[in-house]
Design an enzyme around this catalytic site. Structure first.
Site, PDB file in Angstrom:
ATOM      1  N   MET A 146       0.838  -1.194   0.000  1.00  0.00           N
ATOM      2  CA  MET A 146       0.000   0.000   0.000  1.00  0.00           C
ATOM      3  C   MET A 146       0.879   1.252   0.000  1.00  0.00           C
ATOM      4  O   MET A 146       0.426   2.342   0.350  1.00  0.00           O
ATOM      5  CB  MET A 146      -0.956  -0.010   1.193  1.00  0.00           C
ATOM      6  CG  MET A 146      -2.001  -1.107   1.102  1.00  0.00           C
ATOM      7  SD  MET A 146      -3.505  -0.800   2.049  1.00  0.00           S
ATOM      8  CE  MET A 146      -2.856  -0.721   3.705  1.00  0.00           C
ATOM      9  N   ALA A 157       4.126   3.858   1.000  1.00  0.00           N
ATOM     10  CA  ALA A 157       4.838   4.325   2.197  1.00  0.00           C
ATOM     11  C   ALA A 157       5.901   3.294   2.563  1.00  0.00           C
ATOM     12  O   ALA A 157       5.960   2.790   3.682  1.00  0.00           O
ATOM     13  CB  ALA A 157       3.874   4.569   3.350  1.00  0.00           C
ATOM     14  N   HIS A 173       9.107   0.928   3.381  1.00  0.00           N
ATOM     15  CA  HIS A 173      10.235   0.885   4.309  1.00  0.00           C
ATOM     16  C   HIS A 173      11.052  -0.360   3.991  1.00  0.00           C
ATOM     17  O   HIS A 173      10.762  -1.081   3.026  1.00  0.00           O
ATOM     18  CB  HIS A 173       9.746   0.893   5.758  1.00  0.00           C
ATOM     19  CG  HIS A 173       8.683  -0.133   6.054  1.00  0.00           C
ATOM     20  ND1 HIS A 173       8.923  -1.491   6.042  1.00  0.00           N
ATOM     21  CD2 HIS A 173       7.366  -0.005   6.356  1.00  0.00           C
ATOM     22  CE1 HIS A 173       7.828  -2.141   6.338  1.00  0.00           C
ATOM     23  NE2 HIS A 173       6.855  -1.273   6.530  1.00  0.00           N
ATOM     24  N   HIS A 178       9.214  -3.717   3.243  1.00  0.00           N
ATOM     25  CA  HIS A 178       8.722  -3.880   1.878  1.00  0.00           C
ATOM     26  C   HIS A 178       9.865  -4.148   0.903  1.00  0.00           C
ATOM     27  O   HIS A 178       9.769  -5.008   0.022  1.00  0.00           O
ATOM     28  CB  HIS A 178       8.006  -2.604   1.402  1.00  0.00           C
ATOM     29  CG  HIS A 178       6.802  -2.226   2.185  1.00  0.00           C
ATOM     30  ND1 HIS A 178       6.758  -1.099   2.984  1.00  0.00           N
ATOM     31  CD2 HIS A 178       5.581  -2.814   2.298  1.00  0.00           C
ATOM     32  CE1 HIS A 178       5.565  -0.996   3.532  1.00  0.00           C
ATOM     33  NE2 HIS A 178       4.836  -2.026   3.144  1.00  0.00           N
ATOM     34  N   GLN A 221     -10.063  -2.604   2.686  1.00  0.00           N
ATOM     35  CA  GLN A 221      -9.554  -3.296   3.875  1.00  0.00           C
ATOM     36  C   GLN A 221      -9.422  -2.370   5.072  1.00  0.00           C
ATOM     37  O   GLN A 221      -8.858  -2.746   6.096  1.00  0.00           O
ATOM     38  CB  GLN A 221      -8.229  -3.990   3.571  1.00  0.00           C
ATOM     39  CG  GLN A 221      -7.051  -3.089   3.257  1.00  0.00           C
ATOM     40  CD  GLN A 221      -5.865  -3.875   2.732  1.00  0.00           C
ATOM     41  OE1 GLN A 221      -5.880  -4.369   1.616  1.00  0.00           O
ATOM     42  NE2 GLN A 221      -4.827  -4.014   3.559  1.00  0.00           N
ATOM     43  N   GLN A 259       5.895 -11.830   6.923  1.00  0.00           N
ATOM     44  CA  GLN A 259       5.358 -12.584   8.055  1.00  0.00           C
ATOM     45  C   GLN A 259       4.891 -11.672   9.181  1.00  0.00           C
ATOM     46  O   GLN A 259       4.207 -12.126  10.090  1.00  0.00           O
ATOM     47  CB  GLN A 259       6.406 -13.563   8.577  1.00  0.00           C
ATOM     48  CG  GLN A 259       6.730 -14.680   7.599  1.00  0.00           C
ATOM     49  CD  GLN A 259       7.725 -15.681   8.160  1.00  0.00           C
ATOM     50  OE1 GLN A 259       8.131 -15.593   9.327  1.00  0.00           O
ATOM     51  NE2 GLN A 259       8.152 -16.615   7.336  1.00  0.00           N
ATOM     52  N   GLN A 291      -2.644 -12.360   7.779  1.00  0.00           N
ATOM     53  CA  GLN A 291      -2.854 -12.051   6.366  1.00  0.00           C
ATOM     54  C   GLN A 291      -2.158 -13.069   5.474  1.00  0.00           C
ATOM     55  O   GLN A 291      -2.715 -13.513   4.467  1.00  0.00           O
ATOM     56  CB  GLN A 291      -2.326 -10.649   6.054  1.00  0.00           C
ATOM     57  CG  GLN A 291      -2.393 -10.288   4.576  1.00  0.00           C
ATOM     58  CD  GLN A 291      -1.881  -8.884   4.318  1.00  0.00           C
ATOM     59  OE1 GLN A 291      -2.648  -7.935   4.395  1.00  0.00           O
ATOM     60  NE2 GLN A 291      -0.598  -8.743   4.017  1.00  0.00           N
ATOM     61  N   ARG A 344       2.965   2.543   9.661  1.00  0.00           N
ATOM     62  CA  ARG A 344       2.292   3.308  10.714  1.00  0.00           C
ATOM     63  C   ARG A 344       3.249   3.822  11.786  1.00  0.00           C
ATOM     64  O   ARG A 344       2.882   4.694  12.567  1.00  0.00           O
ATOM     65  CB  ARG A 344       1.197   2.461  11.366  1.00  0.00           C
ATOM     66  CG  ARG A 344      -0.017   2.246  10.470  1.00  0.00           C
ATOM     67  CD  ARG A 344      -1.096   1.440  11.183  1.00  0.00           C
ATOM     68  NE  ARG A 344      -2.361   1.468  10.441  1.00  0.00           N
ATOM     69  CZ  ARG A 344      -2.665   0.652   9.454  1.00  0.00           C
ATOM     70  NH1 ARG A 344      -1.792  -0.264   9.089  1.00  0.00           N
ATOM     71  NH2 ARG A 344      -3.816   0.745   8.825  1.00  0.00           N
TER      72      ARG A 344
END
Length: 277
Positions: A29, A31, A33, A36, A60, A147, A152, A186
């Site tokens: 999504m 943003a 870091h 990712h 979601q 993980q 998810q 976040r």
């Protein structure tokens, strides 16, 4: 290259498939870091072609305010991905993914129902729907997921198994800051004081897992972890649960792989983490 439409993405992907190349997709999504980026690097090492999707999926999010606040940093994300490099970034507008008249939803039960599914009703239906679409849009052979979002990952594994989606799902290790905090988009919303307290989440569940492995009672170890987090300044501990690693059902059977999962609020930011037990 940054692609905005399914038609453009499909045209590129079909060329790769025609050449016999293996396509890996890293759904995000944005943003981005290092967590990712570690997925994109893994895909780069294992696939001929890599597509990273950058799409803030409204389906979601349970909280409209959370959706509004979610950081959107495509220019910076593209720069980071260019250094890997990935072959394509798919960053569609919402109406490209959910065009007018869209009425289909992938609904899941079982592994999607407890924990995050209970706290965020409809969340995993949104995840399952967009992941199904992204797999189809990218024509991917492999999908890479962290993980850190353990539930998810199990949802996506069950999704491809149940629907016979020909994509190999690859789960990658959680990437952490030096103090143990799991990397998350976040985290940037934490205050300096909150950021200093945040690693207590990982430390507390790690201690609980050690105690359980040493033979201590599950409930007592979990209670002590929650208390340590509250004493550190967490506003609310939503859950700390010991679950079967695959089904996410409660488990007191140490012969099967188990996972400790936690969610808690700090500085008005919801943090999640999990570790094997």
């Amino acid at each position: 290259m940054i692609l905005k439409t399914v038609a453009d993405l499909r045209a590129v992907a079909r060329g790769w498939r025609a050449a016999g190349e293996v396509i890996g997709v890293v759904p995000t999504m944005g943003a981005l870091h290092d967590g990712h980026l570690s997925l994109a690097r893994r895909a780069r090492a294992e696939c001929d072609r890599v597509v990273t999707t950058v799409f803030v999926n409204p389906r979601q999010f349970n909280n409209p305010d959370d959706l509004k606040k979610y950081p959107r940093t495509l220019e910076a994300d593209a720069e980071l991905l260019g250094a890997i490099p990935v072959d394509a970034i798919f960053a569609p507008p919402v109406e490209e993914v959910y065009p007018e008249g869209f009425i289909t939803n992938v609904t899941m039960q079982g592994v999607a129902q407890p924990l995050e599914g209970h706290m965020r009703p409809g969340h995993f239906d949104g995840v399952a729907t967009v992941v199904t679409k992204l797999f189809g849009m990218t024509l991917a052979d492999r999908g890479y997921f962290g993980q850190k979002d353990w539930q998810q990952l199990q949802v996506v594994l069950r999704l491809v198994r149940d629907l016979n989606i020909p994509v190999e799902v690859v789960g990658c290790e959680t990437i952490r800051e030096a103090d143990g905090l799991a990397m998350s988009s976040r985290n940037v919303r934490l205050t300096a004081a909150g950021r200093a307290k945040a690693p207590v989440l990982f430390a507390a569940i790690s201690r609980a897992a050690e105690d359980i492995r040493a033979g201590h009672a599950d409930r007592m170890a979990i209670r002590e972890a929650a208390e340590a987090m509250r004493e550190a300044g967490f506003e609310r501990v939503e859950y700390i649960e010991l679950r079967d690693a695959e089904t996410l059902m409660p488990s007191d059977d140490p012969r099967r792989p188990r996972r400790m999962l936690a969610a808690a609020w700090l500085d008005g930011v919801r943090l999640i983490d999990n570790i094997p037990v």
